[in-house]
Scaffold this motif. Structure first.
Motif, PDB file in Angstrom:
ATOM      1  N   UNK A 171       0.750  -1.086   0.338  1.00  0.00           N
ATOM      2  CA  UNK A 171      -0.629  -0.176   0.270  1.00  0.00           C
ATOM      3  C   UNK A 171       0.645   0.995  -0.445  1.00  0.00           C
ATOM      4  N   UNK A 172       1.344   1.778  -0.710  1.00  0.00           N
ATOM      5  CA  UNK A 172       2.220   2.523  -0.818  1.00  0.00           C
ATOM      6  C   UNK A 172       2.213   3.434  -1.885  1.00  0.00           C
ATOM      7  N   UNK A 173       2.135   5.094  -2.162  1.00  0.00           N
ATOM      8  CA  UNK A 173       2.505   5.890  -2.640  1.00  0.00           C
ATOM      9  C   UNK A 173       3.843   5.958  -3.438  1.00  0.00           C
ATOM     10  N   UNK A 174       3.475   6.559  -4.596  1.00  0.00           N
ATOM     11  CA  UNK A 174       5.029   7.659  -5.260  1.00  0.00           C
ATOM     12  C   UNK A 174       4.575   8.566  -6.267  1.00  0.00           C
ATOM     13  N   UNK A 175       5.529   9.361  -6.120  1.00  0.00           N
ATOM     14  CA  UNK A 175       4.931  10.862  -6.726  1.00  0.00           C
ATOM     15  C   UNK A 175       5.071  11.114  -8.084  1.00  0.00           C
ATOM     16  N   UNK A 176       4.963  11.106  -9.023  1.00  0.00           N
ATOM     17  CA  UNK A 176       5.200  11.530 -10.460  1.00  0.00           C
ATOM     18  C   UNK A 176       4.823  10.688 -11.473  1.00  0.00           C
ATOM     19  N   UNK A 177       4.130   9.441 -11.113  1.00  0.00           N
ATOM     20  CA  UNK A 177       3.339   7.965 -12.301  1.00  0.00           C
ATOM     21  C   UNK A 177       2.676   7.367 -11.489  1.00  0.00           C
ATOM     22  N   UNK A 178       1.664   7.146 -12.713  1.00  0.00           N
ATOM     23  CA  UNK A 178       0.874   6.538 -12.584  1.00  0.00           C
ATOM     24  C   UNK A 178       0.557   5.038 -13.783  1.00  0.00           C
ATOM     25  N   UNK A 179      -0.921   4.458 -14.269  1.00  0.00           N
ATOM     26  CA  UNK A 179      -0.682   3.439 -14.249  1.00  0.00           C
ATOM     27  C   UNK A 179      -0.670   3.174 -16.142  1.00  0.00           C
ATOM     28  N   UNK A 180       0.004   4.685 -16.786  1.00  0.00           N
ATOM     29  CA  UNK A 180      -0.289   4.798 -18.417  1.00  0.00           C
ATOM     30  C   UNK A 180       1.202   4.898 -18.648  1.00  0.00           C
TER      31      UNK A 180
ATOM     32  N   UNK B 136      14.727  12.303  -4.378  1.00  0.00           N
ATOM     33  CA  UNK B 136      13.815  11.001  -4.157  1.00  0.00           C
ATOM     34  C   UNK B 136      13.944  10.741  -3.372  1.00  0.00           C
ATOM     35  N   UNK B 137      13.091   9.730  -1.793  1.00  0.00           N
ATOM     36  CA  UNK B 137      13.420   9.157  -1.464  1.00  0.00           C
ATOM     37  C   UNK B 137      12.652   7.897  -1.350  1.00  0.00           C
ATOM     38  N   UNK B 138      13.205   6.582  -0.959  1.00  0.00           N
ATOM     39  CA  UNK B 138      12.087   5.250  -1.157  1.00  0.00           C
ATOM     40  C   UNK B 138      12.102   4.596   0.413  1.00  0.00           C
ATOM     41  N   UNK B 139      10.652   4.312   0.601  1.00  0.00           N
ATOM     42  CA  UNK B 139      11.005   3.756   1.914  1.00  0.00           C
ATOM     43  C   UNK B 139      10.453   2.458   1.943  1.00  0.00           C
ATOM     44  N   UNK B 140      11.343   0.891   1.889  1.00  0.00           N
ATOM     45  CA  UNK B 140      10.541  -0.253   2.489  1.00  0.00           C
ATOM     46  C   UNK B 140      10.429  -0.413   3.443  1.00  0.00           C
ATOM     47  N   UNK B 141       9.458  -0.484   3.762  1.00  0.00           N
ATOM     48  CA  UNK B 141       8.081  -0.787   4.560  1.00  0.00           C
ATOM     49  C   UNK B 141       7.854  -2.261   5.047  1.00  0.00           C
ATOM     50  N   UNK B 142       8.967  -2.928   6.015  1.00  0.00           N
ATOM     51  CA  UNK B 142       9.037  -4.126   5.793  1.00  0.00           C
ATOM     52  C   UNK B 142       8.541  -5.161   6.736  1.00  0.00           C
ATOM     53  N   UNK B 143       8.310  -6.069   7.010  1.00  0.00           N
ATOM     54  CA  UNK B 143       8.460  -6.985   8.341  1.00  0.00           C
ATOM     55  C   UNK B 143       8.563  -7.095   8.938  1.00  0.00           C
ATOM     56  N   UNK B 144       9.805  -6.519   9.021  1.00  0.00           N
ATOM     57  CA  UNK B 144      11.326  -6.040  10.019  1.00  0.00           C
ATOM     58  C   UNK B 144      11.372  -4.781  10.560  1.00  0.00           C
TER      59      UNK B 144
ATOM     60  N   UNK C 246       1.834  -0.329  -6.810  1.00  0.00           N
ATOM     61  CA  UNK C 246       2.079  -1.603  -5.549  1.00  0.00           C
ATOM     62  C   UNK C 246       2.702  -3.086  -6.231  1.00  0.00           C
ATOM     63  N   UNK C 247       3.824  -3.128  -6.579  1.00  0.00           N
ATOM     64  CA  UNK C 247       3.940  -3.871  -7.852  1.00  0.00           C
ATOM     65  C   UNK C 247       5.253  -5.396  -6.925  1.00  0.00           C
ATOM     66  N   UNK C 248       5.600  -4.134  -5.423  1.00  0.00           N
ATOM     67  CA  UNK C 248       6.243  -4.927  -4.569  1.00  0.00           C
ATOM     68  C   UNK C 248       5.477  -5.735  -2.948  1.00  0.00           C
ATOM     69  N   UNK C 249       4.378  -5.183  -3.745  1.00  0.00           N
ATOM     70  CA  UNK C 249       3.700  -4.799  -2.065  1.00  0.00           C
ATOM     71  C   UNK C 249       3.304  -6.345  -1.661  1.00  0.00           C
TER      72      UNK C 249
ATOM     73  N   UNK D 206       8.399  -7.363   2.366  1.00  0.00           N
ATOM     74  CA  UNK D 206       7.794  -6.245   1.508  1.00  0.00           C
ATOM     75  C   UNK D 206       6.615  -6.172   1.530  1.00  0.00           C
ATOM     76  N   UNK D 207       6.045  -5.181   2.664  1.00  0.00           N
ATOM     77  CA  UNK D 207       4.854  -4.962   2.999  1.00  0.00           C
ATOM     78  C   UNK D 207       3.601  -3.762   2.313  1.00  0.00           C
ATOM     79  N   UNK D 208       4.492  -2.602   1.636  1.00  0.00           N
ATOM     80  CA  UNK D 208       4.374  -1.547   0.568  1.00  0.00           C
ATOM     81  C   UNK D 208       5.996  -1.000   0.777  1.00  0.00           C
ATOM     82  N   UNK D 209       5.775  -0.337  -0.644  1.00  0.00           N
ATOM     83  CA  UNK D 209       7.250   0.409  -0.941  1.00  0.00           C
ATOM     84  C   UNK D 209       6.299   1.678  -1.616  1.00  0.00           C
ATOM     85  N   UNK D 210       7.685   3.380  -0.895  1.00  0.00           N
ATOM     86  CA  UNK D 210       6.717   4.609  -0.904  1.00  0.00           C
ATOM     87  C   UNK D 210       7.936   5.268  -1.700  1.00  0.00           C
TER      88      UNK D 210
END
Length: 236
Positions: A32-41, A71-79, A105-108, A228-232
């Protein structure tokens, strides 16, 4: 010792001096995550695999990031969370791809499928969207369907804290990446696109648990599972 992607596409050879990263399963193959400047198209030909449910695209997403921004990426992991400062100026294609995939939400729900704790290679590898809680022979063979060019390789080194792309050879970057938690002896063949700014303790904890059922190259699934519960991805 060398590392290469499994079955020539997503496997990884673990070698001091020449290391090619991708998938490595417990069988011992380099696999479940958010990312800036991108979309399904942003990329054409989106489809899903009926077997895995993983999305795939026929070509690299259009460039939507601003290489001049941070740009900052956060891996929201189970650990725990792992925060990565991404280098959009030196690796715009890699950053753009992660920005796109995070928004999709590719990695979720995927699991990091390969851990190496050897003196020459200390890293955790993630990014196969089909790698689940239960190891399987195909872990490390999968990606987003598209590939993109190598970047930022001139003089590249891989000290602790480096985040870089796994690959199956030149210009075969997809979605698999590795997180370095100890200085690793690799040739400059893996696009470094970020630096861990918070969360090294998560990697130390995972490494302390060791490797479950190591393969012939000594790598394999971490005993302590990392989901990887989610990636933002955010821009500033």
């Amino acid at each position: 010792m060398r590392v290469s992607l499994r079955h020539g596409r997503w496997a990884v050879l673990a070698a001091v001096g020449v290391l090619a990263l991708a998938g490595c399963g417990s069988s011992g193959s380099s696999k479940g995550s958010t990312a800036s400047g991108s979309g399904g198209t942003s990329a054409a030909g989106s489809s899903s695999s009926a077997a895995s449910g993983a999305k795939s695209w026929s070509k690299e997403p259009a460039m939507t990031i601003d290489p001049g921004k941070k740009y900052t990426m956060v891996l929201h992991t189970s650990q725990g969370d792992i925060t990565i400062a991404m280098d959009a100026a030196k690796a715009p294609h890699a950053v753009n791809s992660f920005n796109f995939l995070a928004a999709q939400h590719f990695f979720d729900g995927s699991y990091c499928h390969r851990l190496s704790t050897s003196a020459g290679l200390q890293m955790l590898q993630c990014g196969d969207p089909t790698a689940g809680a239960t190891p399987k022979a195909t872990d490390g063979q999968n990606g987003p369907g598209y590939q993109f060019q190598d970047e930022n390789l001139t003089g590249a080194t891989y000290p602790a804290g480096t985040v870089a792309m796994a690959n199956a050879g030149p210009n075969t970057n997809g979605s698999q990446f590795f997180l370095v938690f100890g200085d690793s002896q690799l040739q400059p063949a893996y696009t470094p696109f970020g630096t861990i700014t918070d969360g090294m303790g998560v990697l130390a904890h995972v490494a302390s648990g060791g490797i479950s059922d190591p393969g012939q190259d000594g790598t394999g699934r971490p005993t302590i599972p990392v989901e990887l519960k989610s990636v933002s991805v955010t821009a500033s």
